[in-house]
Design an enzyme around this catalytic site. Structure first.
Site, PDB file in Angstrom:
ATOM      1  N   ASP A  57       0.839  -1.201   0.000  1.00 21.62           N
ATOM      2  CA  ASP A  57       0.000   0.000   0.000  1.00 21.62           C
ATOM      3  C   ASP A  57       0.873   1.249   0.000  1.00 21.62           C
ATOM      4  O   ASP A  57       1.723   1.422   0.877  1.00 21.62           O
ATOM      5  CB  ASP A  57      -0.896  -0.001   1.244  1.00 21.62           C
ATOM      6  N   TYR A  62       2.760  10.093  -0.402  1.00 20.50           N
ATOM      7  CA  TYR A  62       3.895   9.591   0.370  1.00 20.50           C
ATOM      8  C   TYR A  62       5.234   9.884  -0.308  1.00 20.50           C
ATOM      9  O   TYR A  62       6.284   9.744   0.324  1.00 20.50           O
ATOM     10  CB  TYR A  62       3.787   8.081   0.582  1.00 20.50           C
ATOM     11  N   LYS A  91      -3.276   5.723  -4.251  1.00 21.88           N
ATOM     12  CA  LYS A  91      -4.388   6.628  -3.965  1.00 21.88           C
ATOM     13  C   LYS A  91      -4.308   7.890  -4.818  1.00 21.88           C
ATOM     14  O   LYS A  91      -3.212   8.354  -5.139  1.00 21.88           O
ATOM     15  CB  LYS A  91      -4.373   7.009  -2.476  1.00 21.88           C
ATOM     16  N   HIS A 124      -7.901   9.351  -1.797  1.00 16.31           N
ATOM     17  CA  HIS A 124      -7.107   9.425  -0.569  1.00 16.31           C
ATOM     18  C   HIS A 124      -7.856  10.161   0.545  1.00 16.31           C
ATOM     19  O   HIS A 124      -7.859   9.721   1.692  1.00 16.31           O
ATOM     20  CB  HIS A 124      -5.767  10.103  -0.850  1.00 16.31           C
TER      21      HIS A 124
END
Length: 311
Positions: A57, A62, A91, A124
């Site tokens: 994931d 990120y 996401k 997200h």
């Protein structure tokens, strides 16, 4: 099977799955990579795949999709597995939300991850004024075969109902902060009624949960760590869980949860730890407003980020 010259032993239990509402099988336990640099993400993902992890994931926010993609490639090479053996989640970034911008974002996602399709694409965050259009674009990507399943993240009951009122495809997942001290009971009940699988981010709940005396007592009784007890609790409650770690040994330990079972009384004792403290205060986010304009978000950047986030 012992890949990579015997460096890692494969945990076959990591291949066990939950059946999603569109028929896709999703692993119950995976690896999260939030707050992980590209170099660390590559190492963690590669090692996790070699240990038997099949669910990975990540997210554009990120800033490590590139490292995750490299880790996937290396992990597959070292194990001899195929792309179809993995389940990869990413996401839609807040700054990419909206109909056309979501469609435009998929090529950058696939390029960074070095993939031709995504197993699960999530909204997200429910950016006000945009998440419905984002969802419509994701439905198009789903029907086009760019993604195998679509879902949501950080949606409370009000926003889930609003989405369902406008959706043609029901989300397969709602990924929420979920741990012994924050159990999202109203969200979980809604998801169960709507046939949406709940997935836990931050499943270990930080120091407060890991140092909780009730959980420690249960861990001592089973000869396990408190983290392992919490992960086991998730699994027994039917929650898909993605504990994050950049430490190879801890990634292995987090998966060592299939050789014991919590009693009904132990599960109930952890259930009773819920403090029901709302942690997702939507009004605190700059993107939360009635007209959907002015929201702000940033992609995490790392010294080793060789990626163009304009895509």
């Amino acid at each position: 099977m012992v890949p990579n010259g015997g460096k890692y032993m494969i945990n076959e239990n990591l291949a066990t799955t939950e059946h999603l509402n569109n028929g896709v099988e999703m692993p119950k336990l995976g690896l999260g990579v939030w707050k992980t640099s590209n170099a660390n993400a590559k190492e963690s993902v590669s090692a996790a795949i070699q240990q038997g992890y099949r669910l990975i994931d990540t997210a554009k926010q990120y800033g490590n999709e590139t490292g995750v993609g490299e880790g996937i490639r290396e992990g597959l090479e070292k194990t001899g597995l195929n792309r179809k053996d993995l389940f990869v989640t990413t996401k839609v970034f807040n700054g990419d939300q909206g109909y056309q911008s979501t469609l435009d974002s998929i090529d950058g996602i696939l390029e960074r991850l070095q993939l031709t399709y995504i197993d699960l694409l999530l909204v997200h965050w429910p950016v006000d004024g945009k998440y419905i259009d984002t969802w419509k674009a994701m439905e198009k990507l789903y029907h086009a075969g760019k993604v195998r399943a679509i879902g949501i993240s950080n949606f409370d009951v009000e926003r889930m109902q609003d989405l369902l009122d406008h959706a043609d495809v029901t989300p397969v997942i709602n990924q929420m902060e979920f741990n012994p001290l924050q159990q999202q009971k109203d969200v979980l009940a809604f998801c169960q009624h709507a046939g949406i699988q709940l997935e836990a981010w931050s499943p270990l709940g930080g120091g407060d949960a890991l140092n909780n005396p009730t959980i420690q007592e249960i861990a001592d009784a089973h000869g396990k760590s408190t983290a392992q007890v919490i992960i086991r609790w998730d699994l027994q409650r039917g929650i898909i869980t993605i504990p994050k770690s950049a430490h190879i040994e801890r990634i292995e330990q987090n998966a060592d949860v299939f050789d014991f079972e919590l009693t009904d009384a132990e599960v109930e004792a952890i259930n009773n730890l819920d403090e029901a403290k709302p942690s997702l205060w939507y009004e605190d986010f700059a993107w939360h407003n009635e007209d959907g304009h002015g929201f702000k978000d940033n992609v995490d950047t790392w010294d080793d980020s060789p990626v163009n986030f304009d895509k």
